[in-house]
Structure formats: C-alpha cells, structure tokens
Design a protein around this motif. Structure first.
Motif, PDB file in Angstrom:
ATOM      1  N   PHE A 197      46.495  48.208  35.444  1.00 43.57           N
ATOM      2  CA  PHE A 197      47.049  49.560  35.470  1.00 43.57           C
ATOM      3  C   PHE A 197      48.161  49.778  36.502  1.00 43.57           C
ATOM      4  CE2 PHE A 197      42.728  50.268  33.721  1.00 43.57           C
ATOM      5  CZ  PHE A 197      43.105  50.835  32.510  1.00 43.57           C
ATOM      6  N   CYS A 198      48.618  48.716  37.173  1.00 47.29           N
ATOM      7  CA  CYS A 198      49.670  48.917  38.174  1.00 47.29           C
ATOM      8  C   CYS A 198      51.056  48.995  37.551  1.00 47.29           C
ATOM      9  CB  CYS A 198      49.640  47.791  39.210  1.00 47.29           C
ATOM     10  SG  CYS A 198      50.219  46.203  38.548  1.00 47.29           S
ATOM     11  N   TYR A 199      51.142  48.836  36.225  1.00 42.45           N
ATOM     12  CA  TYR A 199      52.457  48.667  35.585  1.00 42.45           C
ATOM     13  C   TYR A 199      53.375  49.873  35.742  1.00 42.45           C
ATOM     14  CZ  TYR A 199      50.213  51.318  31.816  1.00 42.45           C
ATOM     15  OH  TYR A 199      49.553  52.279  31.091  1.00 42.45           O
ATOM     16  N   ASP A 200      52.814  51.082  35.908  1.00 39.16           N
ATOM     17  CA  ASP A 200      53.720  52.233  36.038  1.00 39.16           C
ATOM     18  C   ASP A 200      54.465  52.205  37.373  1.00 39.16           C
ATOM     19  OD1 ASP A 200      51.386  52.930  37.500  1.00 39.16           O
ATOM     20  OD2 ASP A 200      51.989  55.032  37.442  1.00 39.16           O
ATOM     21  N   GLY A 201      53.993  51.389  38.330  1.00 34.77           N
ATOM     22  CA  GLY A 201      54.727  51.217  39.578  1.00 34.77           C
ATOM     23  C   GLY A 201      56.029  50.452  39.388  1.00 34.77           C
ATOM     24  N   VAL A 247      57.761  48.716  30.508  1.00 39.88           N
ATOM     25  CA  VAL A 247      56.451  48.088  30.361  1.00 39.88           C
ATOM     26  C   VAL A 247      55.457  49.176  29.972  1.00 39.88           C
ATOM     27  CG1 VAL A 247      54.589  46.895  31.568  1.00 39.88           C
ATOM     28  CG2 VAL A 247      56.964  46.264  32.023  1.00 39.88           C
ATOM     29  N   MET A 248      54.809  49.009  28.818  1.00 42.55           N
ATOM     30  CA  MET A 248      53.905  50.043  28.299  1.00 42.55           C
ATOM     31  C   MET A 248      52.454  49.800  28.696  1.00 42.55           C
ATOM     32  SD  MET A 248      56.041  52.006  26.850  1.00 42.55           S
ATOM     33  CE  MET A 248      54.975  53.172  26.047  1.00 42.55           C
ATOM     34  N   ARG A 249      52.061  48.541  28.759  1.00 39.49           N
ATOM     35  CA  ARG A 249      50.679  48.236  29.152  1.00 39.49           C
ATOM     36  C   ARG A 249      50.573  46.756  29.505  1.00 39.49           C
ATOM     37  NH1 ARG A 249      47.080  48.057  23.512  1.00 39.49           N
ATOM     38  NH2 ARG A 249      48.334  46.456  22.488  1.00 39.49           N
ATOM     39  N   ILE A 250      49.479  46.410  30.168  1.00 36.56           N
ATOM     40  CA  ILE A 250      49.171  45.012  30.502  1.00 36.56           C
ATOM     41  C   ILE A 250      47.750  44.732  30.031  1.00 36.56           C
ATOM     42  CG2 ILE A 250      48.737  43.404  32.407  1.00 36.56           C
ATOM     43  CD1 ILE A 250      50.998  44.756  33.949  1.00 36.56           C
ATOM     44  N   ILE A 251      47.578  43.658  29.282  1.00 33.87           N
ATOM     45  CA  ILE A 251      46.244  43.283  28.804  1.00 33.87           C
ATOM     46  C   ILE A 251      45.996  41.808  29.133  1.00 33.87           C
ATOM     47  CG2 ILE A 251      46.099  45.037  26.999  1.00 33.87           C
ATOM     48  CD1 ILE A 251      46.978  42.997  24.984  1.00 33.87           C
ATOM     49  N   PRO A 252      44.724  41.392  29.191  1.00 32.88           N
ATOM     50  CA  PRO A 252      44.429  40.006  29.600  1.00 32.88           C
ATOM     51  C   PRO A 252      44.722  38.994  28.505  1.00 32.88           C
ATOM     52  CG  PRO A 252      42.399  41.171  29.111  1.00 32.88           C
ATOM     53  CD  PRO A 252      43.498  42.169  28.998  1.00 32.88           C
ATOM     54  N   GLY A 275      46.240  34.666  40.088  1.00 30.85           N
ATOM     55  CA  GLY A 275      47.173  34.320  39.021  1.00 30.85           C
ATOM     56  C   GLY A 275      46.583  34.505  37.641  1.00 30.85           C
ATOM     57  N   SER A 276      45.911  35.657  37.428  1.00 34.17           N
ATOM     58  CA  SER A 276      45.298  35.933  36.129  1.00 34.17           C
ATOM     59  C   SER A 276      46.345  35.881  35.024  1.00 34.17           C
ATOM     60  CB  SER A 276      44.651  37.326  36.136  1.00 34.17           C
ATOM     61  OG  SER A 276      43.646  37.405  37.117  1.00 34.17           O
ATOM     62  N   ASN A 277      45.951  35.341  33.879  1.00 32.73           N
ATOM     63  CA  ASN A 277      46.861  35.256  32.733  1.00 32.73           C
ATOM     64  C   ASN A 277      46.867  36.587  31.997  1.00 32.73           C
ATOM     65  OD1 ASN A 277      47.131  31.874  31.598  1.00 32.73           O
ATOM     66  ND2 ASN A 277      46.582  32.577  33.630  1.00 32.73           N
ATOM     67  N   ILE A 278      48.060  37.139  31.783  1.00 27.88           N
ATOM     68  CA  ILE A 278      48.178  38.464  31.177  1.00 27.88           C
ATOM     69  C   ILE A 278      49.228  38.459  30.081  1.00 27.88           C
ATOM     70  CG2 ILE A 278      47.439  39.734  33.236  1.00 27.88           C
ATOM     71  CD1 ILE A 278      50.417  40.286  33.823  1.00 27.88           C
ATOM     72  N   ARG A 279      49.208  39.527  29.286  1.00 24.14           N
ATOM     73  CA  ARG A 279      50.266  39.768  28.312  1.00 24.14           C
ATOM     74  C   ARG A 279      50.869  41.129  28.615  1.00 24.14           C
ATOM     75  NH1 ARG A 279      48.406  40.621  22.510  1.00 24.14           N
ATOM     76  NH2 ARG A 279      49.088  42.787  22.701  1.00 24.14           N
ATOM     77  N   ILE A 280      52.164  41.151  28.853  1.00 26.01           N
ATOM     78  CA  ILE A 280      52.860  42.412  29.103  1.00 26.01           C
ATOM     79  C   ILE A 280      53.406  42.923  27.781  1.00 26.01           C
ATOM     80  CG2 ILE A 280      54.838  43.492  30.239  1.00 26.01           C
ATOM     81  CD1 ILE A 280      54.505  41.607  32.554  1.00 26.01           C
ATOM     82  N   ASP A 281      52.958  44.109  27.376  1.00 27.38           N
ATOM     83  CA  ASP A 281      53.465  44.739  26.160  1.00 27.38           C
ATOM     84  C   ASP A 281      54.541  45.737  26.552  1.00 27.38           C
ATOM     85  OD1 ASP A 281      51.845  43.307  24.524  1.00 27.38           O
ATOM     86  OD2 ASP A 281      50.344  44.862  24.227  1.00 27.38           O
TER      87      ASP A 281
END
Length: 739
Positions: free
Chosen positions: A328-332, A306-311, A294-300
């Motif tokens: 890097f799974c966001y393009d799925g 969805v363009m990118r995911i960063i912590p 359950g890592s905390n992330i920010r979806i941009d």
C-alpha cells in the motif's frame, strides 16, 4: 483372421465409399472376448502421453517405495502417500474448481465445489479433504460430478448479490469464472436474498460481507499465517457470518493478503476501490525495496500512474504473501516528488534551473574543496549501479569517504557471512531453535517473521529473544534486554544453552541495529562464541545470520561503501546525499555545500543547496541484493516524473562536467564495472555461499556496553522517503499504531 482385422481397421474408409453402411455387419474375433488377458498383451504397450500438471504442481519423493498409483479419468499417476485427491488431480493435469481450499492453509472442506466421483463411493466426495488411496479411480468429468457442482454453485449464488458491475473483484473473480464454467444457466431461488452488515477492518481492507460465501480462507490466513486471532465465524445456518467478535480493526502487518485469497468481492482493497478494472492495467514484474527481503511483486499501472501492487510467487523469498507496507505504499510514489533540478538562492528559496546549470554549480564547488572534505552517502533505497557510480566518482575526485545509510560505524565488510542471512529465508524452515538478538523481525522483515512463525507452528521450534519488549505472533521466551544475557549464554550459564546444544539446526539471528552500537565488535564476538559452542556453523548448515533493514545495505557492503559517515560528516565541506534522508546532519559544518539527489522532497532536502531529481525504484532498472545475498532486478513500470533521471546517469553526467569522466555510458557497462568489484551482484536469483570461514576473523578485545538493545523501527509504516510520503501509510500510522 488377418482379413477381418484389415477390414475392421479400414471401416471408416469403407463407410465413406459405401452408400448404405448400415447394411454391413461387422464381425469381430471372439478370441479377445473369451480371453481378455491375451488381448491386453497384444495391445500397443505405449504409455499415454504425459500431461502438464496444473499450475506447475510438483512433489518430491524422498522414498520411491512410498509412491502410490491412482487413476484420474483413466490416466495413471504416481503420487506420494498422504496426498489428497485434489492434489492428485492437479499432478495429472486436471484443474478441479475450489473456493475454500488453498495450498498454504489448512483444509476446511466447506464449500463442496471440488466434488468428484470416486469408483465404489456411493456419492461424490470432496476432493480437497479426501486422501488418495492406492488404486483409486477418480472421475472428474462425469455427469454425476457435473450435476453436483451445478447444485453447489446454485446454492452459493442463492444469496450472492448481483453486484458484479460495481464490484472491484470483477474480471478477476473466482465466483464469476467458476459459475461460467461449472454453473447452470438459471437459478430456482425466488425468495429475498439475505444481507450482512459490513465490518470495519481498518484503512486497508474494504468489506462487503453480503458477498461472502463463508469459505473461511481469511479466518484461516489470519490465524495460521498472520498469527492474529482477529477474524472468526459467528452464528449458524443463514445467520452465519465472518466477523471480529467485538468491534475492532485487523492489526496484522500482513492483513492485505486477505484481499488476494478472498475468492469473491467480500474483501477488497480500500485504497484501490473504484479506481480501475484489472483489464485496464499493465502488469510489470519487479521487486520491492521497502525492506531488505526483496519480496517479488507485480506493479499494476495505468498510463504514468501506479494503481496497485500485488505479490508474485517466489517460494524462496516471500512465497505468495507481501507486507502491508509493500502493498500500500504506492501512493507515495506520486506525492512530494522532485521534478526539476533546483538551486537554493541567496534568499533561501529554491529556483528551478536546467540540468546544465545545476551540474556546473556542483562541479565548480566540488573542485574548490580539498579531496578529503568530499563525502558521499548512499540512501537506503539506492541500487547497486548508482552506488558503484558514486564510489567511482568520489574516488576520481580523490576522496574515499563513501558510505551507506544503516551500515553504522566503520562496518566490517571483509567476510560476506558477517552481514548476510546465511541460512537463507527458505532455509529457516529447517531450523529447530532460534536465538533472536536485538532484532524484531515482525516489523523489520515481516516475510522473514512469517517463515519463523511457519517453522514454529510446523515443528514447535523454540524461540528465545534478547531485546526491548516486542509483540511476537508466536510462542517465544523473552530472556533479556541487553548484552549481559548474551554473555551468560556465551559462558554457558543460561538455561537456554541446553536448547541450543541439543538442537539439530540452531539459528542465531542478529539485528542490523547492532551496527549502530559502539560495542558491536564485542557483541559479534560473543555471538560467534555461542555459534562455535552450539555448532551453529557446520559444513552442512550455517545458522549464523544478520537480518538487514534496508534494500541497499547488502550491495553497499559488497561494493565497499564502508566509510564511517558520522566521523566524515564532521569535517565535510562538500556532502553528496544520494537519497540519504535519515543521516544525522547535526554535526555538519554550517559552511558545507550539500547536494541532494533523490526522488522525494524528504528530510534531506531541507539542508540541500542543490537538488538533483532522480527516478524511484518503479521507474528504473536497477540491481538490489536482499538480506540473504540474492541479487534481483527492478523493472521500470511507469515513466519518470518531470525531468528526473536515473541515479547513475546523473553521476555519470556530473563526472564529465567535473572533468573526471567515468568510463561507462550504458547500463551494461556499469554492470561490467560492478562485475569487477562484486561479481556475485550480476548472478541474478542466485545465492552464492561463502567459501571463507568466520574462524579467519581476528579476535577482538572490546568492552561490551551494558546498554540494552533498542528497537530500530519506531513506526513500521513509515521507514523511508516513499512510505513517509504515502497518505495510506499515514492513515495506518494514526489508526493502527494507537491500538
């Protein structure tokens, strides 16, 4: 004396009324000049107002007598012994510029941007590497410090290319920000700038090494946190560059974090290259569901994509790192998506229909079969709301055959400590001995593995591993492959017993792959025997842990989805798959009716008769419980695709069509129902320790199998429907797993 003091205080007022203030000569009392100590006593004793520390900087003082006082720009601040000057300035609310310093990495002191003036020091000092001493007077805003920073910035920009318009770091670049704040308005360098050959680090990290300022953050991260010796500094002087010694890819599962810590545009995201500027993006704070951490992330996102995911920083779970799969799974999320409800026709082809028609067909078939022949399976990415809705719906239909992927044969969910990481992820740092049983944390939960590595580096904790051969990135002993070694330790015949017995805080970590074994009860019994003899569970310490694999597992066990899927599927005539793609359907009867509710056209679709499209984790609000029992919420970042709906809403609509209406119409009502079954799931960001001892568990007399523990994760980059649909993850699988 009193008249003089009154006149002195009213000087600004008098000056405003007098046309020639220069003609007045102000006389002060000479007593304060002759005796300064008396003036100090007479001064206002009020302390200066407290300042806000930079970035929430804080510290814990175990012993108040160990505190020392330093003065930052005249402001007194108390700090623990051993703090650096830079850390003291942060506590005092002064932000010091830096490039090479990072709070989670070792100190390098090679960028010299953090120069400050210290009283009695002949020249400016690097604040990141200088320990603070009692009574030290630090000046951060003097002409000397400013001139020193200007000079350092001029040297850094001397060979830096003018790439800002085409650099992906533009808009979030430390070099841009600090050259604006601390640099001069011109440079004096007129020679040719040097250039460096770009390195190939793999499909994830793009390199433009001419932009590198040799801060060595990436080298230190790779060596200290990721545990791979891939990066290093080559050459000297103007020929100095960062590289991989020999031509090779960066193979760590945490390699994407070098993108975040690089202060310039030398290391950027390869999939995100030239896609968007950071000011065009909308950030949504949520959590990751690709594993059970359950890592905390920010979806941009930009628009519907969805363009990118960063912590996102969370000290208790993922600190400020995330795994490459998370990042890097966001393009799925935009590939192989299910848009419309579909029904398989007589010719075997799917035909798009309306929601009304699809739900009517499902409800009609559900009423034509016996209640005990109705089976529901929740997928590994399911949220708590959808699982309680599925369980309630099947219960109203007269069936109790509800299970969750990955929880194995008739899971035992009576005692919460028997399926949670009881030490907590942050608590692993207090351990001094680890016994890993049938788990490979590096691929099952990279952030848990990073904590173990951090502990091993800091305290030289001993690690023993029982399982199939695996690649660890810290010192460990591979003491066996199967349950025989576990029995030896339980009976006190193994050399590692002495390590467990002498450890102050021993940890036993069992992999969730054990759930799938027929002898799981015997294995857990042996583990509990070891825990009792080594005092692994005490009132002040619980070191007996289960490391779960999937985001839905903990919540499913809390909510009571404990049916055995293998046995119930054999006799099923109506099978409801809610995002379940990895269930073995070989023994499913040929005449069974299969409903697949999910967001991707993955494995479960091939056997489905009806498809109901649902929302992915980035498009809905849902509750997930991680492996340590901490509940967190996802937040919708982008709109749903096509005609998809939230999982619980689909089941609620189906229940009404089927004539067994569920008693909730909104998310609050669903959560109220969850509170009746498992109230801990509503306590977000809290970890509720169990009040029940494992000693209450009845003893079992099962025979232990001699089969070795097998690896549960074959391909780290493809573990669920989202990652299997990702093109980036496919590239990682083909390039990185061959090495």
């Amino acid at each position: 004396m009193g008249v003089l003091r009154v006149l002195h205080r009213s000087k600004p007022l008098l000056r405003s009324h007098l046309s020639a203030p220069a003609s007045l000569r102000w006389v002060s009392s000479s007593t304060a000049l002759q005796r300064p100590e008396s003036a100090g006593l007479a001064a206002d004793p009020a302390d200066p107002p407290p300042r806000t520390p930079v970035g929430g900087a804080s510290f814990h003082l175990a012993k108040p007598e160990d505190a020392i006082e330093v003065f930052v720009d005249g402001y007194p601040v108390k700090i623990p012994k051993g703090m650096t000057v830079l850390q003291a300035c942060e506590v005092a609310g002064v932000d010091i510029p830096r490039f090479c310093y990072h709070s989670r990495l070792s100190i390098a002191g090679n960028c010299r941007m953090c120069l400050v003036e210290v009283e009695k020091s002949p020249k400016p000092v690097a604040s990141c590497a200088m320990p603070a001493l009692p009574g030290m007077k630090i000046k951060t805003d003097t002409p000397v410090a400013k001139k020193a920073r200007e000079g350092v910035m001029e040297f850094l920009l001397m060979n830096h290319p003018l790439d800002c318009p085409i650099c992906d770091q533009g808009g979030e670049c430390d070099l841009q920000d600090q050259s604006m704040a601390f640099g001069a308005d011109r440079g004096r360098f007129t020679e040719m700038k040097r250039s460096v050959v770009d390195k190939n680090l793999g499909p994830l990290v793009k390199t433009v090494m001419t932009r590198c300022i040799q801060c060595t953050r990436c080298v230190r991260f790779a060596t200290e946190v990721a545990g791979v010796q891939d990066l290093g500094m080559l050459g000297r002087g103007s020929g100095e560059e960062i590289g991989t010694y020999v031509e090779k890819l960066m193979t760590s599962e945490l390699s994407g974090n070098v993108i975040d810590i690089c202060p310039v545009g030398a290391l950027t995201s390869k999939p995100f290259a030239f896609k968007a500027r950071n000011w065009e993006l909308k950030g949504t704070e949520t959590i990751d569901v690709t594993d059970a951490v359950g890592s905390n992330i920010r979806i941009d996102s930009r628009g519907p994509e969805v363009m990118r995911i960063i912590p996102r920083l969370n000290e208790d779970i993922n600190e400020e790192w995330i795994s490459d799969k998370t990042r890097f799974c966001y393009d799925g999320l935009k590939r192989q998506r299910l848009n419309d409800p579909m029904i398989r026709g007589p010719d075997g082809r799917f035909k798009a229909v309306t929601w009304r028609d699809a739900l009517a067909v499902v409800a009609e078939v559900a009423h034509q079969v016996k209640p005990e022949e109705i089976v529901g399976v929740a997928g590994r990415l399911s949220d708590a709301e959808s699982m309680i809705a599925l369980k309630d719906f099947l219960n109203k239909m007269g069936s109790n055959n509800v299970s969750c992927e990955g929880n194995g044969i008739s899971p035992n969910a009576d005692l919460r400590p028997s399926y949670l990481l009881n030490t907590t992820i942050a608590g692993l740092e207090k351990a001094d001995a680890f016994l890993l049983v049938g788990t490979q944390p590096r691929v099952e939960a990279p952030m848990v593995n990073a904590r173990i590595r951090k502990t091993v580096r800091a305290t030289q904790a001993k690690v023993a591993y029982i399982g199939s051969p695996s690649d660890f990135n810290y010192d460990h002993q591979h003491i066996g492959t199967g349950p025989e070694t576990l029995l030896e330790i339980a009976e006190g015949r193994h050399p590692f017993c002495s390590t467990l017995l002498t450890a102050k805080n021993p940890v036993i970590m069992v992999g969730a792959g054990i759930f799938e074994r027929k002898d799981k009860d015997a294995i857990f019994s042996a583990v509990e025997t070891i825990a009792k003899s080594a005092k692994v569970v005490r009132p002040d310490w619980n070191g007996l842990n289960i490391l779960l694999l999937h985001a839905a597992q903990a919540a499913a066990l809390d909510l009571g989805l404990v049916c055995s899927p293998i046995e119930s599927i054999q006799s099923a005539k109506f099978l409801y798959l809610m995002g379940a793609d990895d269930v073995n359907l070989d023994k499913l009867p040929d005449d069974a009716f299969v409903v697949y509710q999910g967001h991707h056209g993955d494995k479960g679709v091939y056997r489905a008769n009806v498809i109901l499209p649902s929302a992915a984790f980035s498009e809905k609000e849902g509750t997930y419980e991680n492996t340590e029992g901490c509940s967190q919420w996802t937040v919708p970042a982008v709109p749903t695709v096509g005609d998809a709906r939230d999982d619980w809403k689909i089941i609620r609509a189906l229940s009404e069509v089927a004539g067994v209406r569920l008693p909730y119409d909104n998310l609050e009502a669903v959560r109220a129902r969850i509170g009746m079954v498992a109230p801990n799931l509503l306590h977000v960001d809290e970890r509720e320790p169990s009040t029940v001892s494992l000693e209450m568990k009845p003893s079992v007399q099962h025979q232990m199998s001699h089969a070795p523990f097998e690896a549960v994760v074959d391909n780290f980059y493809m573990t669920d429907s989202i990652t299997r649909a990702s093109k980036i993850m496919a590239q990682c699988s083909s390039m990185l797993l061959k090495m």
